[in-house]
Design an enzyme around this catalytic site. Sequence first.
Site, mmCIF file in Angstrom:
data_model
loop_
_atom_site.group_PDB
_atom_site.id
_atom_site.type_symbol
_atom_site.label_atom_id
_atom_site.label_comp_id
_atom_site.label_asym_id
_atom_site.label_seq_id
_atom_site.Cartn_x
_atom_site.Cartn_y
_atom_site.Cartn_z
ATOM 1 N N ASP A 12 -30.156 4.648 34.975
ATOM 2 C CA ASP A 12 -29.750 3.159 35.029
ATOM 3 C C ASP A 12 -29.985 2.696 33.788
ATOM 4 O OD1 ASP A 12 -29.088 0.798 36.331
ATOM 5 O OD2 ASP A 12 -31.045 0.771 37.311
ATOM 6 N N HIS A 29 -21.971 2.822 29.259
ATOM 7 C CA HIS A 29 -21.598 4.077 29.648
ATOM 8 C C HIS A 29 -21.270 5.171 29.016
ATOM 9 C CE1 HIS A 29 -22.137 1.706 33.424
ATOM 10 N NE2 HIS A 29 -20.985 1.235 33.339
ATOM 11 N N LEU A 123 -28.189 26.699 33.686
ATOM 12 C CA LEU A 123 -28.816 25.119 34.368
ATOM 13 C C LEU A 123 -27.693 24.925 35.281
ATOM 14 C CD1 LEU A 123 -30.462 22.704 34.485
ATOM 15 C CD2 LEU A 123 -28.954 21.864 32.412
HETATM 16 C C1 IPE Z 1 -27.756 3.360 40.767
HETATM 17 O O1 IPE Z 1 -27.821 2.366 39.895
HETATM 18 C C2 IPE Z 1 -26.464 4.062 40.565
HETATM 19 C C3 IPE Z 1 -26.336 4.901 39.663
HETATM 20 C C4 IPE Z 1 -27.335 5.138 38.737
HETATM 21 C C5 IPE Z 1 -25.137 5.639 39.422
HETATM 22 P P1 IPE Z 1 -27.200 0.868 40.284
HETATM 23 O O2 IPE Z 1 -27.518 0.182 39.190
HETATM 24 O O3 IPE Z 1 -25.853 0.841 40.942
HETATM 25 O O4 IPE Z 1 -28.436 0.445 41.293
HETATM 26 P P2 IPE Z 1 -29.055 -1.036 41.878
HETATM 27 O O5 IPE Z 1 -27.629 -1.736 42.128
HETATM 28 O O6 IPE Z 1 -29.739 -1.510 40.692
HETATM 29 O O7 IPE Z 1 -29.842 -0.645 42.957
HETATM 30 C C1 IPE Z 2 -25.878 3.004 35.493
HETATM 31 O O1 IPE Z 2 -26.380 1.843 34.536
HETATM 32 C C2 IPE Z 2 -24.833 3.659 35.453
HETATM 33 C C3 IPE Z 2 -24.100 3.258 36.522
HETATM 34 C C4 IPE Z 2 -24.644 2.624 37.738
HETATM 35 C C5 IPE Z 2 -22.543 3.880 36.766
HETATM 36 P P1 IPE Z 2 -25.898 0.277 34.949
HETATM 37 O O2 IPE Z 2 -24.479 0.056 34.730
HETATM 38 O O3 IPE Z 2 -26.355 0.211 36.490
HETATM 39 O O4 IPE Z 2 -26.692 -0.743 34.134
HETATM 40 P P2 IPE Z 2 -27.579 -1.762 34.196
HETATM 41 O O5 IPE Z 2 -28.392 -1.689 35.500
HETATM 42 O O6 IPE Z 2 -26.523 -2.885 34.872
HETATM 43 O O7 IPE Z 2 -28.332 -2.124 33.149
HETATM 44 MG MG MG Z 3 -28.112 -0.480 37.208
#
Ligand code: IPE
Ligand code: IPE
Ligand code: MG
Length: 228
Positions: A12, A29, A123
Site C-alpha cells: 500500500d 504503481h 520461492l
Molecule cells: C489494499 O489496498 C489492496 C491492495 C494493496 C491491492 P487499498 O488501498 O485498496 O485498501 P484501502 O481501500 O485503503 O482499505
Molecule cells: C496500493 O497503493 C496499490 C493498489 C491498491 C493497487 P495505493 O494505490 O492504494 O496507494 P495509496 O493508498 O492511494 O497511497
Molecule cells: Mg491504498
Amino acid sequence: MEDKLHIGLIMDGNGRWASSRHLPRTAGHLAGLKALKKVALGAIKNNVGYLTLYCFSTENWKRPKMEVDYLMGLFSEKVIGELPFFNNNGIKLLFLGDMEPLPEDAKKALNQVIDETKNNGKLIIQLAINYGGQDEVCRAVNRALSKGITLITPEVIRSNFDNPEVPPVDVIARSAGEMRLSNFLLWDSAYAEFISYKKLWPDWDECDIVSIIDDFGKRNRKFGGLGK
Ligand code: IPE
Ligand code: IPE
Ligand code: MG
C-alpha cells in the site's frame, strides 16, 4: 518446503508516494513493481518459501478507469517482461483470485507466466489479483457444492481454495502505516501475525524482508493454546 515462512504483503501507499513527488498515481504503481522485485530477491536470500502479494482487490475496480486500465496493463506487459527475472531466480508464480473478469491480454500473460515458471521452486509467489478474502471463501464453498459435497467444514473450505497446496500465511505485513486487512487472506489470517510499517510500498527493498523476519521472530504464536 512446508516449514518455510509464508509472508503476505499488502503493498500500500503507491498513490501517496507518487503524489508526494507531484507525479500521477500510475508512476507510484510502476515504482511499486520495482520495489516488488527487490523484496522478492530479499525473500530468496532469506530463505522465505512463499510470498503472497496483494496486487488488486475485488474492491479496486472502484478506482478511476484510467488507473484500473494502467494496473491491468502492468499485469499483462510487465509480468511477461519479467519472465527472465522469475526464471533466473527460481521463482514460481501462482494466481490467487478470480481471473475471469480480467482483460483477455492480462489473462493470457498471467497464464503464460504461471505455465513457464511452474518448474521453479526457490520461492513461490502468489499474485493476488481481483482477490477478495470474502470472494475466496464463497468460491471455495461453491466449488465444494459443485462436487456434490453437502457438509461444509473448515477443511472442505481450505481444500477448495485456488492453491490449497500453499500453506496458510504466517505473517502479514502492510506498508504505508495502515492497520487493516482490506479483505486480504481473511480465512488464512486466522492466526497470522500482523505487522504495519510506515514506509510507503515503492520505498521497500530487501531490508524490509529482514525486518519482517526479525519482528515475526519476536512474536509468541499460541494458536489458542498457552504458547512457549
Ligand atoms: C489494499 O489496498 C489492496 C491492495 C494493496 C491491492 P487499498 O488501498 O485498496 O485498501 P484501502 O481501500 O485503503 O482499505
Ligand atoms: C496500493 O497503493 C496499490 C493498489 C491498491 C493497487 P495505493 O494505490 O492504494 O496507494 P495509496 O493508498 O492511494 O497511497
Ligand atoms: Mg491504498
